[in-house]
Design an enzyme around this catalytic site. Structure first.
Site, PDB file in Angstrom:
ATOM      1  N   SER A 154      77.420  45.596  65.373  1.00 17.13           N
ATOM      2  CA  SER A 154      78.279  44.641  64.684  1.00 17.13           C
ATOM      3  C   SER A 154      78.388  44.970  63.207  1.00 17.13           C
ATOM      4  O   SER A 154      77.470  45.528  62.614  1.00 17.13           O
ATOM      5  CB  SER A 154      77.655  43.240  64.852  1.00 17.13           C
ATOM      6  OG  SER A 154      78.191  42.354  63.906  1.00 17.13           O
ATOM      7  N   TYR A 179      70.935  37.102  63.285  1.00 17.21           N
ATOM      8  CA  TYR A 179      71.825  37.853  64.200  1.00 17.21           C
ATOM      9  C   TYR A 179      72.046  39.268  63.657  1.00 17.21           C
ATOM     10  O   TYR A 179      71.837  40.258  64.357  1.00 17.21           O
ATOM     11  CB  TYR A 179      73.168  37.144  64.363  1.00 17.21           C
ATOM     12  CG  TYR A 179      74.215  38.037  64.991  1.00 17.21           C
ATOM     13  CD1 TYR A 179      75.237  38.587  64.225  1.00 17.21           C
ATOM     14  CD2 TYR A 179      74.146  38.377  66.332  1.00 17.21           C
ATOM     15  CE1 TYR A 179      76.172  39.436  64.784  1.00 17.21           C
ATOM     16  CE2 TYR A 179      75.073  39.231  66.902  1.00 17.21           C
ATOM     17  CZ  TYR A 179      76.090  39.753  66.117  1.00 17.21           C
ATOM     18  OH  TYR A 179      77.009  40.614  66.674  1.00 17.21           O
ATOM     19  N   LYS A 183      70.863  43.198  65.030  1.00 13.12           N
ATOM     20  CA  LYS A 183      71.751  44.348  65.224  1.00 13.12           C
ATOM     21  C   LYS A 183      71.256  45.550  64.394  1.00 13.12           C
ATOM     22  O   LYS A 183      71.298  46.681  64.851  1.00 13.12           O
ATOM     23  CB  LYS A 183      73.196  43.990  64.836  1.00 13.12           C
ATOM     24  CG  LYS A 183      73.847  43.033  65.814  1.00 13.12           C
ATOM     25  CD  LYS A 183      73.915  43.624  67.224  1.00 13.12           C
ATOM     26  CE  LYS A 183      74.618  42.719  68.203  1.00 13.12           C
ATOM     27  NZ  LYS A 183      74.621  43.264  69.565  1.00 13.12           N
TER      28      LYS A 183
HETATM   29  C1  WQD Z   1      84.414  34.021  60.700  1.00 15.01           C
HETATM   30  C2  WQD Z   1      84.739  33.236  59.445  1.00 15.01           C
HETATM   31  C3  WQD Z   1      83.163  31.478  59.027  1.00 15.01           C
HETATM   32  C4  WQD Z   1      84.143  28.824  62.317  1.00 15.01           C
HETATM   33  C5  WQD Z   1      81.435  37.338  64.132  1.00 15.01           C
HETATM   34  C6  WQD Z   1      80.674  37.388  65.394  1.00 15.01           C
HETATM   35  C7  WQD Z   1      79.603  38.415  65.321  1.00 15.01           C
HETATM   36  C8  WQD Z   1      80.142  39.729  64.827  1.00 15.01           C
HETATM   37  C9  WQD Z   1      80.858  39.533  63.517  1.00 15.01           C
HETATM   38  C10 WQD Z   1      80.636  41.006  66.817  1.00 15.01           C
HETATM   39  C11 WQD Z   1      83.474  32.902  58.640  1.00 15.01           C
HETATM   40  C12 WQD Z   1      84.569  30.930  59.264  1.00 15.01           C
HETATM   41  C13 WQD Z   1      84.125  29.918  61.461  1.00 15.01           C
HETATM   42  C14 WQD Z   1      84.638  27.570  61.847  1.00 15.01           C
HETATM   43  C15 WQD Z   1      85.050  28.572  59.698  1.00 15.01           C
HETATM   44  N1  WQD Z   1      81.026  40.308  65.771  1.00 15.01           N
HETATM   45  N2  WQD Z   1      84.581  29.780  60.181  1.00 15.01           N
HETATM   46  N3  WQD Z   1      85.069  27.512  60.552  1.00 15.01           N
HETATM   47  O1  WQD Z   1      80.482  34.919  61.455  1.00 15.01           O
HETATM   48  O2  WQD Z   1      82.116  36.808  61.007  1.00 15.01           O
HETATM   49  O3  WQD Z   1      80.666  36.776  63.088  1.00 15.01           O
HETATM   50  O4  WQD Z   1      81.880  38.587  63.752  1.00 15.01           O
HETATM   51  O5  WQD Z   1      79.566  41.377  67.088  1.00 15.01           O
HETATM   52  O6  WQD Z   1      79.116  38.564  66.622  1.00 15.01           O
HETATM   53  O7  WQD Z   1      80.091  36.121  65.598  1.00 15.01           O
HETATM   54  O8  WQD Z   1      82.577  35.199  62.832  1.00 15.01           O
HETATM   55  O9  WQD Z   1      84.222  33.599  63.706  1.00 15.01           O
HETATM   56  O10 WQD Z   1      81.854  32.792  63.268  1.00 15.01           O
HETATM   57  O11 WQD Z   1      83.359  33.333  61.344  1.00 15.01           O
HETATM   58  O12 WQD Z   1      85.433  28.483  58.531  1.00 15.01           O
HETATM   59  O13 WQD Z   1      84.674  26.542  62.577  1.00 15.01           O
HETATM   60  O14 WQD Z   1      85.288  31.985  59.853  1.00 15.01           O
HETATM   61  O15 WQD Z   1      82.499  30.772  58.012  1.00 15.01           O
HETATM   62  O16 WQD Z   1      83.794  32.955  57.277  1.00 15.01           O
HETATM   63  P1  WQD Z   1      81.432  35.909  61.966  1.00 15.01           P
HETATM   64  P2  WQD Z   1      82.995  33.665  62.877  1.00 15.01           P
END
Ligand code: WQD
Length: 367
Positions: A154, A179, A183
């Site tokens: 990731s 997490y 990784k």
């Molecule tokens: C993205 C952005 C949140 C929910 C993911 C996968 C992880 C890895 C990397 C594959 C952040 C914001 C989210 C909400 C929000 N991929 N958000 N409101 O944290 O980048 O991690 O990609 O392995 O496995 O989980 O993704 O979609 O959780 O968040 O504002 O209700 O959206 O704060 O800035 P993240 P995410």
């Protein structure tokens, strides 16, 4: 300069689909693919592998998913999926698959919990699950001479990078969440194992997989309150959630919200097939390569919401809330290496991601 012959057989009784390879003096080969959380990505990959002529066996304890995704794959491919409903942190149970399926060609390993926010609340569950399952599969791969090992890594391994876009050579910073730490550790474990054994390993650093298969037969099935952005958007838009929160708009970015590289799950899935084909062709043992799987475009949370509203015609009910622990401020990929070495190209854009995610959410609501 290999003599490469292959043939496909479909066992009509039990739906087993064999790809028989003859590479130099090696014999029949198959593919084994354990399945775990975050089914949307996993089932897409399973679909893509089948479409590209592999026999795929799944190991999925369905702890956070449902067998309906397997049925979706069968609907699209017309092939029955052999699934072992086991937990890969149970080595004895996992070994049964290797005993029943000799000559497994390769393993694509997705066994990981993947919610950044949840990992901050439950770190031990993340270490136990993500690292425990990986060590079991690597040990069994060595024991049963599985030569090709693809690890679902990731972009979180980069932490908050010094410079963006990140290349595979960008130095890794301290992981911003447990997490991300699992990784980083996972990559090191795979690299050290491949260095010590005749194994060709590939680390695929996913950025943010989103969307659903265009057939809308498979898509994301988050259990409970969605942790990731796009299912939170679609569940709010369909009315499953009264509103959603943007986790902070006071970051040092163009609109204050975090930047990510959102990539369609089908583009991620196809990259796995290309990576396995590349690994089989190269047969570079005692070796480990890394590839960034991102589109190369950085999108803010607010831009993603705006793209969804444009594609769906739905005004999203959201509010700006506090920052989320573990979040990286901004990251997106330089994907040149994967494009060049794997011959991989992203086919889907942000609108496709939002459109398929929305169609999938609506299909769930109509069930
Ligand atoms: C993205 C952005 C949140 C929910 C993911 C996968 C992880 C890895 C990397 C594959 C952040 C914001 C989210 C909400 C929000 N991929 N958000 N409101 O944290 O980048 O991690 O990609 O392995 O496995 O989980 O993704 O979609 O959780 O968040 O504002 O209700 O959206 O704060 O800035 P993240 P995410």
């Amino acid at each position: 300069n290999y003599k490469f012959e292959h043939s496909f057989e479909l066992n009509l009784e039990n739906g087993d689909f064999f790809v028989t390879y003859q590479i130099s003096n090696t014999k029949e080969r198959k593919i084994f693919r354990p399945d775990y959380l975050n089914k949307k990505n996993d089932f897409q990959k399973l679909f893509d592998l089948i479409e590209n002529g592999f026999e795929v066996i799944s190991a999925d304890n369905l702890s956070r998913s449902s067998a309906s995704s397997l049925i979706g794959i069968e609907k699209i491919t017309g092939k029955k999926i052999k699934n072992y409903e086991i937990d890969l942190t149970d080595k004895k149970a996992a070994a049964q698959i290797f005993i029943q399926h000799k000559n497994i060609t390769g393993i694509i390993h997705f066994a990981a919990y993947k919610a950044v926010g949840e990992s901050v609340e439950k770190p031990l569950e993340y270490y136990q699950n993500n690292i425990g399952s990986l060590i079991n599969l690597l040990a069994l791969s060595i024991q049963y001479q599985v030569k090709h090992f693809i690890f679902s890594s990731s972009c979180t391994v980069y932490g908050n990078p010094d410079s963006i876009p990140v290349t595979e050579k960008t130095p890794l910073q301290k992981a911003a969440s447990p997490y991300g730490a699992t990784k980083q550790m996972g990559e090191t474990i795979v690299q050290d194992t491949a260095a010590a054994h005749p194994m060709a390993a590939i680390l695929l650093r996913y950025f943010n997989p989103v969307g659903a298969h265009p057939s809308i037969a498979i898509g994301e099935l988050p259990i409970g309150h969605p942790q990731n952005l796009v299912p939170a958007i679609t569940q709010t838009a369909i009315g499953k959630l009264p509103k959603m929160q943007v986790h902070g708009n006071d970051y040092d970015t163009r609109d204050g919200s975090c930047i990510r590289d959102y990539i369609h799950v089908c583009d991620i899935a196809h990259a796995h097939t290309l990576a396995l084909q590349y690994s089989i062709k190269e047969n570079a043992f005692n070796h480990c390569e890394v590839f960034n799987l991102g589109t190369g475009k950085g999108i803010t949370v607010l831009e993603a919401i705006a793209a969804f509203e444009k594609v769906s015609g739905v005004r999203l009910n959201y509010e700006i809330g506090p920052r989320r622990a573990g979040d990286i401020v901004a990251i997106y990929a330089n994907n040149d290496y994967a494009v060049k070495k794997l011959g991989w190209n992203c086919k889907y854009d942000l609108n496709d991601m939002m459109r398929t995610a929305w169609l999938w959410e609506k299909s769930l609501a109509s069930e």
